[in-house]
Design a protein around this motif. Structure first.
Motif, short mmCIF file in Angstrom:
data_model
loop_
_atom_site.label_atom_id
_atom_site.label_comp_id
_atom_site.label_asym_id
_atom_site.label_seq_id
_atom_site.Cartn_x
_atom_site.Cartn_y
_atom_site.Cartn_z
N ASP A 188 0.83 -1.20 0.00
CA ASP A 188 0.00 0.00 0.00
C ASP A 188 0.87 1.25 0.00
O ASP A 188 0.61 2.21 -0.73
N THR A 189 1.91 1.26 0.82
CA THR A 189 2.79 2.42 0.91
C THR A 189 3.56 2.63 -0.38
O THR A 189 3.64 3.74 -0.91
N ALA A 190 4.12 1.55 -0.92
CA ALA A 190 4.92 1.67 -2.14
C ALA A 190 4.09 2.14 -3.32
O ALA A 190 4.47 3.07 -4.05
N LEU A 191 2.94 1.52 -3.53
CA LEU A 191 2.10 1.88 -4.67
C LEU A 191 1.46 3.25 -4.47
O LEU A 191 1.34 4.04 -5.41
N GLY A 192 1.06 3.54 -3.23
CA GLY A 192 0.44 4.82 -2.96
C GLY A 192 1.40 5.98 -3.10
O GLY A 192 1.05 7.04 -3.65
N ASN A 193 2.64 5.81 -2.63
CA ASN A 193 3.61 6.89 -2.68
C ASN A 193 4.28 7.06 -4.03
O ASN A 193 4.67 8.17 -4.40
N LEU A 194 4.44 5.95 -4.75
CA LEU A 194 5.24 5.99 -5.98
C LEU A 194 4.42 5.78 -7.25
O LEU A 194 4.92 6.05 -8.35
N GLY A 195 3.20 5.30 -7.13
CA GLY A 195 2.43 4.97 -8.32
C GLY A 195 1.80 6.15 -9.03
O GLY A 195 1.29 6.02 -10.13
N ARG A 196 1.82 7.32 -8.39
CA ARG A 196 1.31 8.56 -8.99
C ARG A 196 -0.17 8.47 -9.35
O ARG A 196 -0.63 9.00 -10.36
N THR A 197 -0.93 7.75 -8.54
CA THR A 197 -2.37 7.66 -8.73
C THR A 197 -3.02 7.39 -7.38
O THR A 197 -2.32 7.12 -6.39
N ASP A 198 -4.32 7.46 -7.34
CA ASP A 198 -5.08 7.14 -6.13
C ASP A 198 -5.18 5.62 -6.03
O ASP A 198 -5.98 5.00 -6.73
N HIS A 199 -4.35 5.02 -5.18
CA HIS A 199 -4.31 3.57 -5.07
C HIS A 199 -5.06 3.10 -3.83
O HIS A 199 -4.96 3.71 -2.76
N GLY A 200 -5.84 2.04 -3.98
CA GLY A 200 -6.56 1.49 -2.84
C GLY A 200 -6.90 0.04 -3.07
O GLY A 200 -6.55 -0.55 -4.09
N ARG A 201 -7.56 -0.54 -2.11
CA ARG A 201 -7.98 -1.93 -2.23
C ARG A 201 -9.33 -2.10 -1.58
O ARG A 201 -9.72 -1.34 -0.70
N LEU A 202 -10.04 -3.12 -2.05
CA LEU A 202 -11.35 -3.46 -1.50
C LEU A 202 -11.29 -4.86 -0.92
O LEU A 202 -10.69 -5.76 -1.52
N ALA A 203 -11.92 -5.06 0.19
CA ALA A 203 -12.06 -6.41 0.73
C ALA A 203 -13.05 -7.18 -0.13
O ALA A 203 -13.90 -6.59 -0.82
N ALA A 204 -12.95 -8.49 -0.11
CA ALA A 204 -13.89 -9.33 -0.86
C ALA A 204 -15.31 -9.02 -0.42
O ALA A 204 -15.62 -9.03 0.77
N GLY A 205 -16.16 -8.69 -1.37
CA GLY A 205 -17.54 -8.34 -1.09
C GLY A 205 -17.77 -6.85 -0.94
O GLY A 205 -18.93 -6.41 -0.94
N GLU A 206 -16.71 -6.08 -0.84
CA GLU A 206 -16.85 -4.63 -0.72
C GLU A 206 -17.10 -4.02 -2.09
O GLU A 206 -16.60 -4.49 -3.11
N ALA A 207 -17.89 -2.95 -2.12
CA ALA A 207 -18.31 -2.34 -3.39
C ALA A 207 -18.01 -0.85 -3.40
O ALA A 207 -17.89 -0.20 -2.35
N THR A 208 -17.90 -0.30 -4.61
CA THR A 208 -17.73 1.13 -4.80
C THR A 208 -18.29 1.51 -6.16
O THR A 208 -18.51 0.64 -7.02
N GLU A 209 -18.54 2.77 -6.38
CA GLU A 209 -18.99 3.26 -7.67
C GLU A 209 -17.79 3.67 -8.52
O GLU A 209 -16.87 4.30 -8.02
N VAL A 210 -17.79 3.28 -9.77
CA VAL A 210 -16.70 3.64 -10.69
C VAL A 210 -17.27 4.29 -11.95
O VAL A 210 -18.44 4.13 -12.26
#
Length: 210
Positions: A188-210
């Motif tokens: 999370d730290t590596a991708l969030g700090n260096l990936g130059r995008t809004d990085h996140g993860r969802l637990a299995a069964g978790e939902a979001t709007e895209v």
């Protein structure tokens, strides 16, 4: 669209009362494909393609159909005539009301001594890209990138560079069942700090709007 993360690389998308499921494999929930109006499979490896799960989904909904590459289609087409569609790089189609474009041709290199198989990625609604088992750059704008965070064929520096090259508005982890919870903060730290995008993860069964 509503995005629901399922286990490993399986994701479920919902729009206008229709459901599309990508990669309900052997590491996904047993019911991962059930309720789908359309199913997409990126390649033949069992963590992405489970024949039993696909047959259960197609049997449960006689109107459901499958879009996939030839190696998977050949396994299921005889039992479901007219409902299994073979696709490849550059194709575009509509599945249960979802507009889909196909990008990519080969699985990432695991080892030079292991032959590479076909792998395709799917850009859904011109917005969300699921690359399967490859770091395919679709060459078009991507709002939401489903990023294979941990696999036998990648390392974190490659994932960081992939995020930078695709340049999505946000990235959400897939291909994560191999990643122990204790290591999650490191990624999370590596991708969030260096990936130059809004990085996140969802637990299995978790939902979001895209």
């Amino acid at each position: 669209m509503k995005l629901t993360k399922r286990l490993h690389s399986c994701v479920q998308l919902e729009k206008d009362g229709r459901v599309l499921v990508i990669d309900p494999g052997a590491f996904s929930e047993p019911d991962a494909g059930l309720g789908a109006d359309a199913l997409l499979v990126t390649h033949e490896h069992p963590d992405h393609f489970d024949e039993g799960r696909l047959r259960a989904a197609l049997d449960a909904n006689p109107a459901a159909a499958l879009w996939t590459l030839r190696s998977v289609a050949e396994r299921l087409a005889p039992a479901y005539p007219g409902r299994v569609h073979t696709v490849g790089h550059g194709d575009a189609f509509t599945a249960a009301g979802f507009d889909v474009q196909v990008h990519g041709e080969l699985h990432a290199v695991i080892h030079p001594d292991i032959p590479r198989i076909t792998n395709v990625g799917y850009l859904v609604e011109g917005s969300l890209f699921h690359p399967g088992d490859a770091l395919t750059v679709p060459g078009v704008p991507v709002e939401t990138l489903m990023v294979p965070v941990h696999a036998p064929w990648n390392k974190v520096s490659e994932v960081i560079d992939y995020l930078r090259e695709v340049g999505p508005r946000r990235a959400i982890d897939i291909h994560d069942v191999y990643l122990a919870d204790i290591a999650r903060p490191i990624y999370d730290t590596a991708l969030g700090n260096l990936g130059r995008t809004d990085h996140g993860r969802l637990a299995a069964g978790e939902a979001t709007e895209v």
